[in-house]
Design a protein around this motif. Sequence first.
Motif, PDB file in Angstrom:
ATOM      1  N   GLU A 114       0.943  -1.228   0.062  1.00  0.00           N
ATOM      2  CA  GLU A 114      -0.046  -0.131   0.041  1.00  0.00           C
ATOM      3  C   GLU A 114       1.202   1.239   0.279  1.00  0.00           C
ATOM      4  N   HIS A 115       0.449   1.978  -0.947  1.00  0.00           N
ATOM      5  CA  HIS A 115       0.850   3.436  -0.748  1.00  0.00           C
ATOM      6  C   HIS A 115      -0.021   4.647  -1.620  1.00  0.00           C
ATOM      7  N   SER A 116      -0.008   5.641  -1.923  1.00  0.00           N
ATOM      8  CA  SER A 116      -0.798   6.738  -2.221  1.00  0.00           C
ATOM      9  C   SER A 116      -0.610   6.970  -3.470  1.00  0.00           C
ATOM     10  N   THR A 117      -1.524   7.476  -4.595  1.00  0.00           N
ATOM     11  CA  THR A 117      -1.496   8.230  -4.958  1.00  0.00           C
ATOM     12  C   THR A 117      -1.253   9.434  -5.648  1.00  0.00           C
ATOM     13  N   SER A 118      -2.141  10.138  -4.517  1.00  0.00           N
ATOM     14  CA  SER A 118      -2.200  11.467  -3.669  1.00  0.00           C
ATOM     15  C   SER A 118      -2.792  12.009  -2.377  1.00  0.00           C
ATOM     16  N   ALA A 119      -3.538  12.711  -1.518  1.00  0.00           N
ATOM     17  CA  ALA A 119      -3.505  12.596  -0.565  1.00  0.00           C
ATOM     18  C   ALA A 119      -4.105  11.676   0.209  1.00  0.00           C
ATOM     19  N   VAL A 120      -3.806  11.923   1.459  1.00  0.00           N
ATOM     20  CA  VAL A 120      -4.458  10.710   2.767  1.00  0.00           C
ATOM     21  C   VAL A 120      -5.737  11.686   2.843  1.00  0.00           C
ATOM     22  N   ASN A 121      -6.569  10.640   4.214  1.00  0.00           N
ATOM     23  CA  ASN A 121      -6.896  11.377   4.837  1.00  0.00           C
ATOM     24  C   ASN A 121      -7.332  11.735   5.928  1.00  0.00           C
ATOM     25  N   TRP A 122      -6.371  10.508   6.618  1.00  0.00           N
ATOM     26  CA  TRP A 122      -5.898  11.000   7.939  1.00  0.00           C
ATOM     27  C   TRP A 122      -4.903  11.929   8.919  1.00  0.00           C
ATOM     28  N   GLN A 123      -3.850  12.847   8.289  1.00  0.00           N
ATOM     29  CA  GLN A 123      -3.209  13.441   8.449  1.00  0.00           C
ATOM     30  C   GLN A 123      -4.054  15.018   8.404  1.00  0.00           C
ATOM     31  N   PRO A 124      -3.523  15.988   9.612  1.00  0.00           N
ATOM     32  CA  PRO A 124      -3.891  17.019   9.743  1.00  0.00           C
ATOM     33  C   PRO A 124      -4.523  18.193   8.617  1.00  0.00           C
ATOM     34  N   ARG A 125      -3.217  17.603   7.624  1.00  0.00           N
ATOM     35  CA  ARG A 125      -3.826  19.229   6.407  1.00  0.00           C
ATOM     36  C   ARG A 125      -3.242  17.823   5.261  1.00  0.00           C
ATOM     37  N   ASN A 126      -4.324  17.209   4.512  1.00  0.00           N
ATOM     38  CA  ASN A 126      -4.022  16.865   3.301  1.00  0.00           C
ATOM     39  C   ASN A 126      -3.375  16.756   2.275  1.00  0.00           C
ATOM     40  N   ARG A 127      -2.600  17.114   2.397  1.00  0.00           N
ATOM     41  CA  ARG A 127      -1.826  18.080   0.808  1.00  0.00           C
ATOM     42  C   ARG A 127      -2.191  16.843  -0.544  1.00  0.00           C
ATOM     43  N   SER A 128      -2.516  17.158  -1.777  1.00  0.00           N
ATOM     44  CA  SER A 128      -1.883  16.083  -2.902  1.00  0.00           C
ATOM     45  C   SER A 128      -0.790  15.847  -3.352  1.00  0.00           C
ATOM     46  N   LYS A 129      -0.710  14.922  -4.144  1.00  0.00           N
ATOM     47  CA  LYS A 129       1.037  15.169  -4.112  1.00  0.00           C
ATOM     48  C   LYS A 129       1.470  16.190  -5.301  1.00  0.00           C
ATOM     49  N   ARG A 130       2.617  16.250  -5.787  1.00  0.00           N
ATOM     50  CA  ARG A 130       3.322  17.507  -6.690  1.00  0.00           C
ATOM     51  C   ARG A 130       3.549  16.264  -8.210  1.00  0.00           C
ATOM     52  N   PRO A 131       3.054  17.024  -9.564  1.00  0.00           N
ATOM     53  CA  PRO A 131       3.395  15.985 -10.294  1.00  0.00           C
ATOM     54  C   PRO A 131       4.609  15.799 -10.674  1.00  0.00           C
ATOM     55  N   GLY A 132       4.061  14.085 -10.986  1.00  0.00           N
ATOM     56  CA  GLY A 132       5.526  13.368 -10.714  1.00  0.00           C
ATOM     57  C   GLY A 132       5.557  12.962  -9.345  1.00  0.00           C
ATOM     58  N   GLU A 133       5.280  13.393  -8.370  1.00  0.00           N
ATOM     59  CA  GLU A 133       5.952  12.986  -7.452  1.00  0.00           C
ATOM     60  C   GLU A 133       5.274  11.272  -7.025  1.00  0.00           C
ATOM     61  N   MET A 134       4.127  10.307  -7.976  1.00  0.00           N
ATOM     62  CA  MET A 134       3.820  10.035  -7.316  1.00  0.00           C
ATOM     63  C   MET A 134       4.631   9.045  -8.219  1.00  0.00           C
ATOM     64  N   LEU A 135       5.068   8.674  -9.403  1.00  0.00           N
ATOM     65  CA  LEU A 135       5.797   7.655 -10.165  1.00  0.00           C
ATOM     66  C   LEU A 135       7.047   7.948  -9.179  1.00  0.00           C
ATOM     67  N   ARG A 136       7.899   8.875  -8.884  1.00  0.00           N
ATOM     68  CA  ARG A 136       8.849   8.813  -7.923  1.00  0.00           C
ATOM     69  C   ARG A 136       8.880   8.140  -7.118  1.00  0.00           C
ATOM     70  N   HIS A 137       7.654   8.294  -6.184  1.00  0.00           N
ATOM     71  CA  HIS A 137       7.857   7.462  -4.917  1.00  0.00           C
ATOM     72  C   HIS A 137       7.454   6.000  -5.219  1.00  0.00           C
ATOM     73  N   SER A 138       6.798   6.345  -6.021  1.00  0.00           N
ATOM     74  CA  SER A 138       6.982   4.409  -6.743  1.00  0.00           C
ATOM     75  C   SER A 138       7.792   3.875  -6.655  1.00  0.00           C
ATOM     76  N   LEU A 139       8.330   4.381  -7.758  1.00  0.00           N
ATOM     77  CA  LEU A 139      10.210   3.772  -8.432  1.00  0.00           C
ATOM     78  C   LEU A 139      10.725   3.705  -7.368  1.00  0.00           C
ATOM     79  N   SER A 140      11.168   4.582  -6.301  1.00  0.00           N
ATOM     80  CA  SER A 140      11.890   5.368  -5.238  1.00  0.00           C
ATOM     81  C   SER A 140      11.733   3.131  -3.938  1.00  0.00           C
ATOM     82  N   HIS A 141      10.331   3.058  -4.514  1.00  0.00           N
ATOM     83  CA  HIS A 141      10.605   1.723  -3.600  1.00  0.00           C
ATOM     84  C   HIS A 141      10.723   1.065  -4.374  1.00  0.00           C
ATOM     85  N   VAL A 142      10.575   0.347  -5.530  1.00  0.00           N
ATOM     86  CA  VAL A 142      11.482  -0.387  -6.577  1.00  0.00           C
ATOM     87  C   VAL A 142      12.775   0.131  -6.564  1.00  0.00           C
TER      88      VAL A 142
END
Length: 670
Positions: free
Chosen positions: A312-340
Amino acid sequence: MTNAPWPLGVDGIAYGGDYNPEQWPLATRVEDVDLMVQAGVTLVSVGIFSWAQLEPRPGVHDFGWLDDVLDRLAAAGIKVALATATASPPPWLTRLHPELLPVTADGTVLQAGSRQAYRVSSPVWRDYAVRMTRLMAERYGNHPALALWHVDNELGCHVPHDFSDDAAAAFRRWLEDRYGTVDALNAAWGTAFWSQRYDTFDEVLPPRAAPTSLNPTQQLDFARYSSDELLVHYRALRDVLREVTPHVPTTTNLMMSTATKWMDYFSWSDDLDVVANDHYTIAARPDAHVELALSADLSRGVAGGAPWMLMEHSTSAVNWQPRNRSKRPGEMLRHSLSHVAHGADAVMFFQWRQSAAGSEKYHSAMLPHAGTDTDVWRGTVELGEALRAIGEVRGSRVQSDVALVWDYPAWWGAELDSHPSTDVSYQERMLAHYRALWERHVSVDVVRPSADLSRYRLVVVPTLYLVTDADAANIAAAAAAGATVLVTYFSGIVDEHDHVRLGGYPGAFRDLLGVRTEELWALQEGETLTLDDGATADVWSEKVHAAPGTEVVRTFADGDLAGGPALTRRAVGDGAAWYLATRLDDAALGALTEALLVEAGVDPVLDGLPAGVEVTRRRADDGRSWLFVLNHSTSPVDLPPGDVLAGRTSDGRVDAGGFAVLREMSPSAP
């Protein structure tokens, strides 16, 4: 462990997420499968929170909808990580058996209406969960979609500690197994203090709310018990699955991050056919991508260096933090590939389709509320394409010359009450030392203190407050064999029972380091010190004495300990042992890290990159290697040599916010 590969029938890097079809009508389910194929999805987790749908009332089952879902997925070539459906009891079960509800330290019963409303030590709960698991295994064990069993979900996420009477009974059994006699328990817990001596195990309670501070060893052992009891529950369900479906690998989704404290995941690893992890970045952290990399390396460490799953991880914002910011352009891809890049062979999300109702309806998904004409969906498709393009990296591993020593019991012990300073944060120091290495593009293995350290050139040991004699000797042996070892403040202080090692701090490491601290000197909030090279430090200092032959590298330049050692080095065998007796500012810690890397002869994965670029290498046994370049900066960077398999690149450069995955070399000749 089963010898089956994981997940069964999935080639390349597995891609997908949690799929909750019970939330949607049939027409939507049909559309889901078509869109999954379009996105390149190969694996989905199904049935995690479906018990109330599968068994709407006691003994009455409705499997038809799940049969249809699995058949449709199988027809589309999409594999399933099928859950045991035990992540949350249905309302009828907690109504019939309120005695299985968990209890907090102050006696509050945690009611139904959320999830995980069960006490893991309850025999009633265990019987129901085992029965449900067997039903799932017997019905779906030979289904063509089944690739992996997903046991429960995020065990201990919301209830890492239960203080109920069931837990008290299980805790006593655990203590009797650990100590054998109540006299041994009294010795370990130091119960001569405050008239706490026990005459029988029956007198022992969990560390419930009390008039003042509780016995620290009782707290520590209850943390150990709680982690073990969650593992016992996993094993109970896992064993049913292995009995009925020995051909199918089994896992559960762990929650390895610098914020997840209460499960000793190193002790879980041997029971998992594959290590799977859930990870979410914290929007408020400017260095969230660094914390992500540390958590990914920790996942690889728990997996013993083997490939693991990001479940599990998120494509953009989650719902459980005080302020749930959406991910910036390209951030989701970088985060995903960082795990790989750090060893994951699967990339999965919570969840496939964003929920229309419930407490997680604002949690992002692969398919958002706004549908397919969205940047999130386009990113979902782009990531699927990238993962297909780099599928050849599956099975390769990360190799490192640096070990960062991580220990859950030391974390638990370091942050108990009644200590010199509440400002000592185990995870903060782990992240600070990791960040200093990450910024210098050095690959890091995160390992437990008992790990084989013989192949590492640099071993970093932050705040290892609690350590056994054997583990302390293991670290000392690494230095004697030629490694550079750094030990930081509040390390080696106590044994495994939280008893102070007498004779001067840092206790277990005194001889290795060639220092003796006569007094710990905690600093007040906001108080800082200056070292003789101009560096600043805060939180902590010590009255340190260096033994003959120990070099004083840095001293305190002001404050009550002016002129005393702050940083020392001692030659040990073919290596060296350093001691840092204060918390350095980031610049000073970076300079120290550079000096340690030079002494240890550790090279970066790639030279010449700015600090905001992440670079990691994975290698295969046949000699092939792949380089991951993830540009978290706002400027493009030059591409290194290699065949670009996937990336956001232009004109021979990795775009600002972009990424590249390169094949570096061909298989070596026989």
